[in-house]
Design a protein around this motif. Structure first.
Motif, PDB file in Angstrom:
ATOM      1  N   VAL A 350       0.854  -1.206   0.000  1.00 49.44           N
ATOM      2  CA  VAL A 350       0.000   0.000   0.000  1.00 49.44           C
ATOM      3  C   VAL A 350       0.884   1.249   0.000  1.00 49.44           C
ATOM      4  O   VAL A 350       0.666   2.180  -0.780  1.00 49.44           O
ATOM      5  N   TYR A 351       1.913   1.238   0.861  1.00 52.89           N
ATOM      6  CA  TYR A 351       2.840   2.378   0.949  1.00 52.89           C
ATOM      7  C   TYR A 351       3.510   2.640  -0.415  1.00 52.89           C
ATOM      8  O   TYR A 351       3.586   3.778  -0.887  1.00 52.89           O
ATOM      9  N   SER A 352       4.000   1.569  -1.053  1.00 49.32           N
ATOM     10  CA  SER A 352       4.710   1.721  -2.331  1.00 49.32           C
ATOM     11  C   SER A 352       3.778   2.219  -3.433  1.00 49.32           C
ATOM     12  O   SER A 352       4.131   3.087  -4.223  1.00 49.32           O
ATOM     13  N   PHE A 353       2.565   1.649  -3.463  1.00 46.32           N
ATOM     14  CA  PHE A 353       1.604   2.033  -4.506  1.00 46.32           C
ATOM     15  C   PHE A 353       1.148   3.477  -4.300  1.00 46.32           C
ATOM     16  O   PHE A 353       0.946   4.227  -5.248  1.00 46.32           O
ATOM     17  N   TRP A 354       1.007   3.852  -3.037  1.00 49.12           N
ATOM     18  CA  TRP A 354       0.667   5.230  -2.669  1.00 49.12           C
ATOM     19  C   TRP A 354       1.751   6.177  -3.179  1.00 49.12           C
ATOM     20  O   TRP A 354       1.460   7.213  -3.791  1.00 49.12           O
ATOM     21  N   GLY A 355       3.023   5.808  -2.942  1.00 47.34           N
ATOM     22  CA  GLY A 355       4.148   6.608  -3.418  1.00 47.34           C
ATOM     23  C   GLY A 355       4.115   6.761  -4.932  1.00 47.34           C
ATOM     24  O   GLY A 355       4.307   7.853  -5.463  1.00 47.34           O
ATOM     25  N   TYR A 356       3.830   5.649  -5.605  1.00 48.32           N
ATOM     26  CA  TYR A 356       3.743   5.645  -7.065  1.00 48.32           C
ATOM     27  C   TYR A 356       2.706   6.666  -7.543  1.00 48.32           C
ATOM     28  O   TYR A 356       2.891   7.338  -8.557  1.00 48.32           O
ATOM     29  N   ASN A 357       1.607   6.794  -6.787  1.00 45.54           N
ATOM     30  CA  ASN A 357       0.506   7.676  -7.201  1.00 45.54           C
ATOM     31  C   ASN A 357       0.698   9.149  -6.861  1.00 45.54           C
ATOM     32  O   ASN A 357       0.110  10.004  -7.508  1.00 45.54           O
ATOM     33  N   ILE A 358       1.500   9.456  -5.816  1.00 44.90           N
ATOM     34  CA  ILE A 358       1.573  10.873  -5.407  1.00 44.90           C
ATOM     35  C   ILE A 358       2.796  11.615  -5.955  1.00 44.90           C
ATOM     36  O   ILE A 358       2.878  12.826  -5.832  1.00 44.90           O
ATOM     37  N   LEU A 359       3.753  10.887  -6.550  1.00 47.31           N
ATOM     38  CA  LEU A 359       4.979  11.564  -6.985  1.00 47.31           C
ATOM     39  C   LEU A 359       4.722  12.474  -8.192  1.00 47.31           C
ATOM     40  O   LEU A 359       4.167  12.052  -9.197  1.00 47.31           O
ATOM     41  N   THR A 360       5.120  13.736  -8.045  1.00 43.02           N
ATOM     42  CA  THR A 360       5.080  14.717  -9.144  1.00 43.02           C
ATOM     43  C   THR A 360       6.336  15.576  -9.007  1.00 43.02           C
ATOM     44  O   THR A 360       7.041  15.459  -8.000  1.00 43.02           O
ATOM     45  N   PRO A 361       6.609  16.472  -9.974  1.00 43.93           N
ATOM     46  CA  PRO A 361       7.788  17.338  -9.805  1.00 43.93           C
ATOM     47  C   PRO A 361       7.647  18.319  -8.636  1.00 43.93           C
ATOM     48  O   PRO A 361       8.605  18.969  -8.260  1.00 43.93           O
ATOM     49  N   ASP A 362       6.416  18.461  -8.071  1.00 38.33           N
ATOM     50  CA  ASP A 362       6.266  19.383  -6.927  1.00 38.33           C
ATOM     51  C   ASP A 362       5.281  18.857  -5.877  1.00 38.33           C
ATOM     52  O   ASP A 362       4.403  19.580  -5.424  1.00 38.33           O
ATOM     53  N   THR A 363       5.446  17.595  -5.481  1.00 38.60           N
ATOM     54  CA  THR A 363       4.598  17.001  -4.433  1.00 38.60           C
ATOM     55  C   THR A 363       4.815  17.753  -3.119  1.00 38.60           C
ATOM     56  O   THR A 363       5.952  18.042  -2.750  1.00 38.60           O
ATOM     57  N   GLY A 364       3.712  18.060  -2.417  1.00 42.27           N
ATOM     58  CA  GLY A 364       3.808  18.805  -1.150  1.00 42.27           C
ATOM     59  C   GLY A 364       4.130  17.893   0.020  1.00 42.27           C
ATOM     60  O   GLY A 364       3.924  16.682  -0.047  1.00 42.27           O
ATOM     61  N   LYS A 365       4.619  18.506   1.119  1.00 43.32           N
ATOM     62  CA  LYS A 365       4.986  17.752   2.334  1.00 43.32           C
ATOM     63  C   LYS A 365       3.835  16.893   2.856  1.00 43.32           C
ATOM     64  O   LYS A 365       4.022  15.756   3.258  1.00 43.32           O
ATOM     65  N   ASP A 366       2.629  17.479   2.882  1.00 46.10           N
ATOM     66  CA  ASP A 366       1.468  16.785   3.474  1.00 46.10           C
ATOM     67  C   ASP A 366       1.159  15.477   2.765  1.00 46.10           C
ATOM     68  O   ASP A 366       0.660  14.537   3.382  1.00 46.10           O
ATOM     69  N   SER A 367       1.452  15.408   1.470  1.00 43.34           N
ATOM     70  CA  SER A 367       1.132  14.201   0.693  1.00 43.34           C
ATOM     71  C   SER A 367       1.890  12.978   1.199  1.00 43.34           C
ATOM     72  O   SER A 367       1.448  11.849   1.035  1.00 43.34           O
ATOM     73  N   PHE A 368       3.066  13.213   1.813  1.00 46.29           N
ATOM     74  CA  PHE A 368       3.898  12.091   2.262  1.00 46.29           C
ATOM     75  C   PHE A 368       3.490  11.538   3.622  1.00 46.29           C
ATOM     76  O   PHE A 368       3.815  10.411   3.953  1.00 46.29           O
ATOM     77  N   PHE A 369       2.774  12.367   4.420  1.00 48.94           N
ATOM     78  CA  PHE A 369       2.584  12.031   5.830  1.00 48.94           C
ATOM     79  C   PHE A 369       1.942  10.666   6.044  1.00 48.94           C
ATOM     80  O   PHE A 369       2.539   9.768   6.649  1.00 48.94           O
ATOM     81  N   TRP A 370       0.726  10.464   5.519  1.00 55.04           N
ATOM     82  CA  TRP A 370       0.008   9.204   5.790  1.00 55.04           C
ATOM     83  C   TRP A 370       0.653   8.016   5.088  1.00 55.04           C
ATOM     84  O   TRP A 370       0.641   6.898   5.591  1.00 55.04           O
ATOM     85  N   MET A 371       1.253   8.294   3.934  1.00 55.32           N
ATOM     86  CA  MET A 371       1.955   7.232   3.208  1.00 55.32           C
ATOM     87  C   MET A 371       3.092   6.662   4.081  1.00 55.32           C
ATOM     88  O   MET A 371       3.257   5.442   4.196  1.00 55.32           O
TER      89      MET A 371
END
Length: 526
Positions: A350-371
């Motif tokens: 789940v963590y890895s797939f979540w990472g796969y989905n949120i990565l962009t050239p400007d992902t914000g800090k909050d996007s990483f928290f729950w992952m």
């Protein structure tokens, strides 16, 4: 067997526990503290990404070579002497790492630091176990276990703080005062058990030691340099592959035929240990791989400081700390280890797939928290159950040998993970970069409009038209390179997720525990 003469009480026991945990943390934190400093080392020492990856890999190779030899070395030289010597080696080479003037000098010193460090982890656990009476051991081991799991995650924020406020050599210099204090406390307070016999020099498995070092070192070289040297188009890679295969075959033969093998392979006849050992490799791959990739992504792509990258990992570490006692209670209550491991693997997916989905050239800090919280929960569910599963059907002396195997495989998994990730990143980056560049046709109306828009923006900031046009093309080139890098990181997360998912069915087929006896937590955690 418990040697009652080693049990300590009162202040003495507290001092020994703190010394051992300090040494274990020194070794573990040092495995990942360099992760956030890699970009600065790279610039400072004028090296490539794959060269600077060797700073981590060399340390791991040193660890992997020494771990299986530790119980034998303790027996030869006395545990206190061996432990003190390991701290001294670790401390001296920490100082030399900070003074390294080029990348290969640093890599050599890190290897030697790893030889000292690997012993700290294994020996500190044994010292804690033997300092407590049997009834109180689980408490001591719980503290030790938290250190083992949280250490790799504390490295990046500590490293980040040091790199932002001082410079990278200080991530090594902080070991010096701690090492000196730990050496004095060890010589003063730690006792050595009485071993029945010392091996004569002729009984030492020197050939086994050499073959282990040659095999692991060659494998690591292939993983690190293969991509750069076009794999099997390179004579050097072919030479190292042949060396690794031959070394491995000879190592197996030597360990199965020598009277006093440095690594007792026969213990791997146990099915649960074999599966647990493979799982330890996967755990190391995931634990060290994800601790390596997240700070690298946030710093190189998102432009965060080293401290910001490191601080991102703290909530996940705290989650793991909270999970550990809960998992311990579930295991005691009779929940099967394989269910907990399967759950942990699922969370890692789940963590890895979540990472796969949120990565962009400007992902914000909050996007990483729950992952990362999910990653912390997954780690908590994997560490003790995997070790417990590996050792659940072993008896007596086999438990120590099995624990050495799972510890060694966790370290190997980590070094392979980092090598595979750096290789794959470079590979993917090149192919995505070429694909994206090919799609940028200078005759395309859309591309021309984009270039014109950027050029006008630069002209409005006071640039001359020719400089503005050149800068517009550079800006476009930079955004293509950045996009290619993001796509590469996304692939890494996806592949890691698939690896964890594939492991779940294998875990669920593991045999039941044969004996009803409870294994001492001290024997389980390695």
């Amino acid at each position: 067997m418990q040697d009652d003469s080693l049990v300590e009480y009162g202040a003495r026991r507290i001092i020994i526990t703190l010394t051992a945990i300090l040494c274990a943390l020194l070794e573990i934190v040092d495995t990942t503290i360099v992760n956030v400093a890699l970009p600065e080392m790279k610039g400072n020492l004028g090296s490539t990404l794959s060269e600077v990856g060797w700073v981590i890999t060399a340390y791991a190779i040193g660890n992997v070579i020494i771990v299986p030899m530790t119980s034998w070395l303790s027996q030869q030289f006395g545990r206190r002497n061996y432990f003190a010597a390991s701290i001294i080696i670790f401390t001296i080479f920490s100082f030399l790492c900070g003074n390294a003037t080029n990348i290969w000098e640093l890599v050599g010193f890190r290897f030697m630091q790893g030889l000292g460090g690997g012993a700290l982890l294994v020996t500190s656990q044994t010292i804690i176990t033997e300092s407590y009476p049997v009834a109180k051991r689980s408490m001591a081991q719980a503290i030790y276990g938290l250190g083992v799991i949280i250490g790799p995650t504390l490295g990046p924020p500590l490293g980040g703080y040091i790199v932002d406020n001082y410079s990278w050599p200080f991530i090594f210099y902080i070991n010096i005062p701690i090492g000196i204090i730990a050496t004095i406390l060890t010589i003063q307070f730690v006792k050595s058990p009485k071993f029945s016999e010392k091996r004569k020099a002729i009984d030492v498995d020197w050939v086994g030691i050499a073959l282990l070092a040659i095999t692991v070192g060659s494998l690591q070289y292939i993983l690190e340099k293969g991509q750069e040297d076009d794999w099997f188009d390179s004579k050097t890679i072919i030479l190292f592959t042949s060396t690794a295969i031959l070394g491995f075959v000879l190592f197996l033969w030597r360990e199965l035929t020598f009277r006093y093998p440095i690594v007792e392979l026969r213990v791997l006849k146990n099915t649960n240990l074999r599966i647990g050992t493979i799982m330890s490799f996967v755990l190391g791959f995931g634990l060290y791989g994800s601790t390596f990739i997240v700070p690298l992504y946030t710093q190189t792509i998102l432009g965060w400081t080293a401290l910001e990258s490191g601080a991102l990992m703290i909530p996940a570490a705290l989650t793991t700390a909270v999970m550990m006692p809960i998992i311990g209670k579930l295991l005691t209550a009779g929940v099967k280890q394989q269910y907990l491991v399967a759950g942990g693997l699922l969370l890692f997916f789940v963590y890895s797939f979540w990472g796969y989905n949120i990565l962009t050239p400007d992902t914000g800090k909050d996007s990483f928290f729950w992952m990362l919280i999910v990653r912390g929960m997954g780690l908590g569910m994997l560490f003790i159950p995997i070790t417990s599963l590996a050792l659940s059907t072993l008896k007596g002396q086999e438990i120590g040998q099995g624990a050495a195997f799972s510890g060694m495989m966790r370290q190997l998994g980590g070094s392979f993970g980092i090598a595979a990730i750096t290789t794959l990143l470079a590979n993917k980056n090149a192919s995505y970069g070429a694909d994206l560049a090919a799609k940028l046709d200078s005759n395309s109306l859309m591309v021309q409009q984009r270039v014109q828009g950027i050029t006008n923006s630069f002209i409005s900031k006071g640039m001359t038209p020719d400089v503005a046009l050149k800068s517009a093309y550079q800006s476009l080139q930079y955004s293509v390179a950045k996009q290619a890098a993001v796509l590469s990181y996304m692939d890494i997360f996806l592949y890691l997720g698939i690896l964890f998912l594939i492991c779940i069915p294998f875990i669920l087929f593991v045999k039941e525990r044969k004996s009803k006896e409870k294994i001492d937590v001290g024997d389980m955690m390695h």
